[in-house]
Design a protein around this motif. Sequence first.
Motif, PDB file in Angstrom:
ATOM      1  N   ARG A 162       0.850  -1.184   0.000  1.00 26.72           N
ATOM      2  CA  ARG A 162       0.000   0.000   0.000  1.00 26.72           C
ATOM      3  C   ARG A 162       0.892   1.242   0.000  1.00 26.72           C
ATOM      4  NH1 ARG A 162      -5.279   1.316   1.036  1.00 26.72           N
ATOM      5  NH2 ARG A 162      -5.684   3.311   2.080  1.00 26.72           N
ATOM      6  N   HIS A 163       0.759   2.040  -1.049  1.00 20.66           N
ATOM      7  CA  HIS A 163       1.559   3.258  -1.180  1.00 20.66           C
ATOM      8  C   HIS A 163       3.059   2.948  -1.050  1.00 20.66           C
ATOM      9  CE1 HIS A 163      -2.199   5.358  -1.128  1.00 20.66           C
ATOM     10  NE2 HIS A 163      -2.445   5.067   0.143  1.00 20.66           N
ATOM     11  N   GLY A 164       3.470   1.816  -1.620  1.00 23.64           N
ATOM     12  CA  GLY A 164       4.876   1.447  -1.616  1.00 23.64           C
ATOM     13  C   GLY A 164       5.371   0.806  -0.348  1.00 23.64           C
ATOM     14  N   ARG A 165       4.511   0.672   0.660  1.00 23.66           N
ATOM     15  CA  ARG A 165       4.908   0.063   1.926  1.00 23.66           C
ATOM     16  C   ARG A 165       4.425  -1.379   1.995  1.00 23.66           C
ATOM     17  NH1 ARG A 165       8.615   1.894   5.300  1.00 23.66           N
ATOM     18  NH2 ARG A 165       7.459   1.073   7.085  1.00 23.66           N
ATOM     19  N   VAL A 166       5.271  -2.226   2.561  1.00 24.46           N
ATOM     20  CA  VAL A 166       4.953  -3.643   2.711  1.00 24.46           C
ATOM     21  C   VAL A 166       4.315  -3.868   4.075  1.00 24.46           C
ATOM     22  CG1 VAL A 166       5.879  -5.981   2.755  1.00 24.46           C
ATOM     23  CG2 VAL A 166       6.887  -4.269   1.231  1.00 24.46           C
ATOM     24  N   GLY A 167       3.166  -4.531   4.089  1.00 30.05           N
ATOM     25  CA  GLY A 167       2.493  -4.849   5.335  1.00 30.05           C
ATOM     26  C   GLY A 167       3.073  -6.087   5.982  1.00 30.05           C
ATOM     27  N   PRO A 168       2.457  -6.572   7.063  1.00 23.16           N
ATOM     28  CA  PRO A 168       2.960  -7.765   7.736  1.00 23.16           C
ATOM     29  C   PRO A 168       2.847  -9.010   6.860  1.00 23.16           C
ATOM     30  CG  PRO A 168       0.846  -7.088   8.652  1.00 23.16           C
ATOM     31  CD  PRO A 168       1.284  -5.999   7.746  1.00 23.16           C
ATOM     32  N   LEU A 169       3.813  -9.900   7.001  1.00 28.06           N
ATOM     33  CA  LEU A 169       3.756 -11.200   6.320  1.00 28.06           C
ATOM     34  C   LEU A 169       2.833 -12.120   7.106  1.00 28.06           C
ATOM     35  CD1 LEU A 169       7.412 -12.074   5.224  1.00 28.06           C
ATOM     36  CD2 LEU A 169       5.391 -12.097   3.744  1.00 28.06           C
ATOM     37  N   GLU A 170       1.838 -12.663   6.412  1.00 27.79           N
ATOM     38  CA  GLU A 170       0.860 -13.515   7.078  1.00 27.79           C
ATOM     39  C   GLU A 170       0.635 -14.790   6.272  1.00 27.79           C
ATOM     40  OE1 GLU A 170      -1.838  -9.977   9.076  1.00 27.79           O
ATOM     41  OE2 GLU A 170      -2.411 -10.788   7.121  1.00 27.79           O
ATOM     42  N   PRO A 171       0.386 -15.922   6.948  1.00 24.44           N
ATOM     43  CA  PRO A 171       0.044 -17.154   6.215  1.00 24.44           C
ATOM     44  C   PRO A 171      -1.199 -16.904   5.367  1.00 24.44           C
ATOM     45  CG  PRO A 171       0.464 -17.609   8.542  1.00 24.44           C
ATOM     46  CD  PRO A 171       0.398 -16.120   8.403  1.00 24.44           C
ATOM     47  N   TRP A 172      -1.104 -17.311   4.105  1.00 22.51           N
ATOM     48  CA  TRP A 172      -2.186 -16.987   3.177  1.00 22.51           C
ATOM     49  C   TRP A 172      -2.778 -18.226   2.509  1.00 22.51           C
ATOM     50  CZ3 TRP A 172      -2.263 -17.322  -2.303  1.00 22.51           C
ATOM     51  CH2 TRP A 172      -3.334 -16.659  -2.918  1.00 22.51           C
ATOM     52  N   ALA A 173      -1.951 -19.188   2.127  1.00 24.11           N
ATOM     53  CA  ALA A 173      -2.442 -20.407   1.472  1.00 24.11           C
ATOM     54  C   ALA A 173      -1.693 -21.606   2.009  1.00 24.11           C
ATOM     55  CB  ALA A 173      -2.288 -20.323  -0.041  1.00 24.11           C
ATOM     56  N   ASP A 174      -2.415 -22.530   2.621  1.00 21.18           N
ATOM     57  CA  ASP A 174      -1.847 -23.793   3.100  1.00 21.18           C
ATOM     58  C   ASP A 174      -1.996 -24.810   1.973  1.00 21.18           C
ATOM     59  OD1 ASP A 174      -1.397 -26.337   4.358  1.00 21.18           O
ATOM     60  OD2 ASP A 174      -1.822 -25.406   6.297  1.00 21.18           O
ATOM     61  N   MET A 175      -0.869 -25.328   1.501  1.00 21.81           N
ATOM     62  CA  MET A 175      -0.882 -26.182   0.310  1.00 21.81           C
ATOM     63  C   MET A 175      -1.357 -27.607   0.591  1.00 21.81           C
ATOM     64  SD  MET A 175       0.298 -23.970  -1.881  1.00 21.81           S
ATOM     65  CE  MET A 175       0.696 -24.968  -3.324  1.00 21.81           C
ATOM     66  N   ARG A 176      -1.377 -28.025   1.835  1.00 21.98           N
ATOM     67  CA  ARG A 176      -1.540 -29.448   2.149  1.00 21.98           C
ATOM     68  C   ARG A 176      -2.842 -30.057   1.645  1.00 21.98           C
ATOM     69  NH1 ARG A 176      -0.036 -29.147   8.450  1.00 21.98           N
ATOM     70  NH2 ARG A 176      -1.132 -27.157   8.187  1.00 21.98           N
ATOM     71  N   GLY A 177      -3.909 -29.280   1.643  1.00 21.32           N
ATOM     72  CA  GLY A 177      -5.182 -29.828   1.214  1.00 21.32           C
ATOM     73  C   GLY A 177      -5.263 -30.122  -0.271  1.00 21.32           C
ATOM     74  N   ALA A 178      -4.310 -29.589  -1.060  1.00 20.42           N
ATOM     75  CA  ALA A 178      -4.343 -29.790  -2.511  1.00 20.42           C
ATOM     76  C   ALA A 178      -3.857 -31.167  -2.927  1.00 20.42           C
ATOM     77  CB  ALA A 178      -3.505 -28.718  -3.202  1.00 20.42           C
ATOM     78  N   PHE A 179      -3.166 -31.866  -2.035  1.00 20.83           N
ATOM     79  CA  PHE A 179      -2.593 -33.171  -2.382  1.00 20.83           C
ATOM     80  C   PHE A 179      -2.733 -34.096  -1.172  1.00 20.83           C
ATOM     81  CE2 PHE A 179       1.389 -35.147  -4.638  1.00 20.83           C
ATOM     82  CZ  PHE A 179       0.672 -36.311  -4.834  1.00 20.83           C
ATOM     83  N   PRO A 180      -3.952 -34.573  -0.892  1.00 23.01           N
ATOM     84  CA  PRO A 180      -4.179 -35.418   0.280  1.00 23.01           C
ATOM     85  C   PRO A 180      -3.294 -36.665   0.262  1.00 23.01           C
ATOM     86  CG  PRO A 180      -6.262 -34.714  -0.663  1.00 23.01           C
ATOM     87  CD  PRO A 180      -5.184 -34.323  -1.640  1.00 23.01           C
ATOM     88  N   GLY A 181      -2.719 -36.971   1.406  1.00 26.93           N
ATOM     89  CA  GLY A 181      -1.883 -38.161   1.527  1.00 26.93           C
ATOM     90  C   GLY A 181      -0.414 -37.912   1.313  1.00 26.93           C
ATOM     91  N   PHE A 182      -0.054 -36.757   0.713  1.00 23.09           N
ATOM     92  CA  PHE A 182       1.360 -36.464   0.533  1.00 23.09           C
ATOM     93  C   PHE A 182       1.955 -36.046   1.872  1.00 23.09           C
ATOM     94  CE2 PHE A 182       5.058 -33.872  -0.552  1.00 23.09           C
ATOM     95  CZ  PHE A 182       5.691 -34.712  -1.472  1.00 23.09           C
ATOM     96  N   PRO A 183       3.180 -36.493   2.202  1.00 20.46           N
ATOM     97  CA  PRO A 183       3.776 -36.132   3.496  1.00 20.46           C
ATOM     98  C   PRO A 183       3.880 -34.615   3.666  1.00 20.46           C
ATOM     99  CG  PRO A 183       5.020 -37.911   2.461  1.00 20.46           C
ATOM    100  CD  PRO A 183       4.035 -37.422   1.448  1.00 20.46           C
ATOM    101  N   ASP A 184       3.265 -34.106   4.720  1.00 22.02           N
ATOM    102  CA  ASP A 184       3.137 -32.666   4.895  1.00 22.02           C
ATOM    103  C   ASP A 184       4.466 -31.936   4.949  1.00 22.02           C
ATOM    104  OD1 ASP A 184       0.429 -33.050   4.988  1.00 22.02           O
ATOM    105  OD2 ASP A 184       0.256 -32.850   7.162  1.00 22.02           O
TER     106      ASP A 184
END
Length: 321
Positions: A162-184
């Motif tokens: 926003r206006h050239g400033r970076v906000g806090p880094l936050e968890p946004w997408a957990d990949m684990r549900g896309a490939f059930p059974g794959f070792p997390d």
Amino acid sequence: MSVPHRLLAPALVTAALLVGTAAVPAAGTGRPLPGSYVVSRTPGTVPEGIDVRADGTMYVSSDATGALYRGRVTSPRMRPFPAEGATSRGSTRGVHTDRAGRVFSVGRGRLTVHAPDGRLLQAVDAPAGPFGAPDLNDLVITPDAVYVTDWANPVVLRAGLRHGRVGPLEPWADMRGAFPGFPDRYWLLNGIVADPAGHTLLVASNGTEAVWRIDTATREIGRLDLGETSFGADGMVLRGRTLYAVLNYGAPHGVYIARLDAELRTGTVVHRVTGDTFDLPTTLARRGCRLYVVNSQNDEPPGTPPYTVTALDDPMCGSDG
């Protein structure tokens, strides 16, 4: 853009397309551009990430020390970039610049933003993931956010812009549900790219040997369908519908190029550039009709100086986006 210190034997046998690495004339000068660039002659540098700007400025990061290097595509020698505080985190991997020339980079648990003169503008720390401390790998800058991959956790993080400033880094997408059974624990997220509007992300995963597509509006995750091709990419570049990727795990080392459909859901590998040209490549950048590939030497860490970037002709040059 990390790779294991010892790689598995190649799972694929593919023919290499030999693309020229000879020097080519610099635009508007008639002078040849170098076929390779020396990042550093200091033992233990282990280069990792790269960005090449439209004006020919090149940045390369050091996985082993956190240092950043800067040079020009017209000169074969790079020099240390005085990035304030970069070496304090001990490792720098992904590096990219924005339109204003600011240098964004990630390593360990921190995202930093430096001015073109090296001044530290911002430092943003990442939270721990489901398996502990973050190990940030790569980033992509979109019109409204910075997205970051975590090698140690199967999570894509997001920081708003926003206006050239970076906000806090936050968890946004957990990949684990896309490939059930794959070792997390073994997703091993690497490169990340986005379409110009920031509507779609492509995220590489060494562990799953695949690239994953994320819709930024819905956060829906699906596998990029490249047929039967194993595509556990490290660093990547997306230009229009062409995906350039470096592979160094589960396939012969080199640059692989895929043509994708308009929605970036499916594609076909159309070029493979492999062989002795590279020394465990980690990622690449594209400028004009040239590709710039980082040679990490990280299969035998810390490798042997000099540490280099290899330039080669883009076999897709002249094709439509």
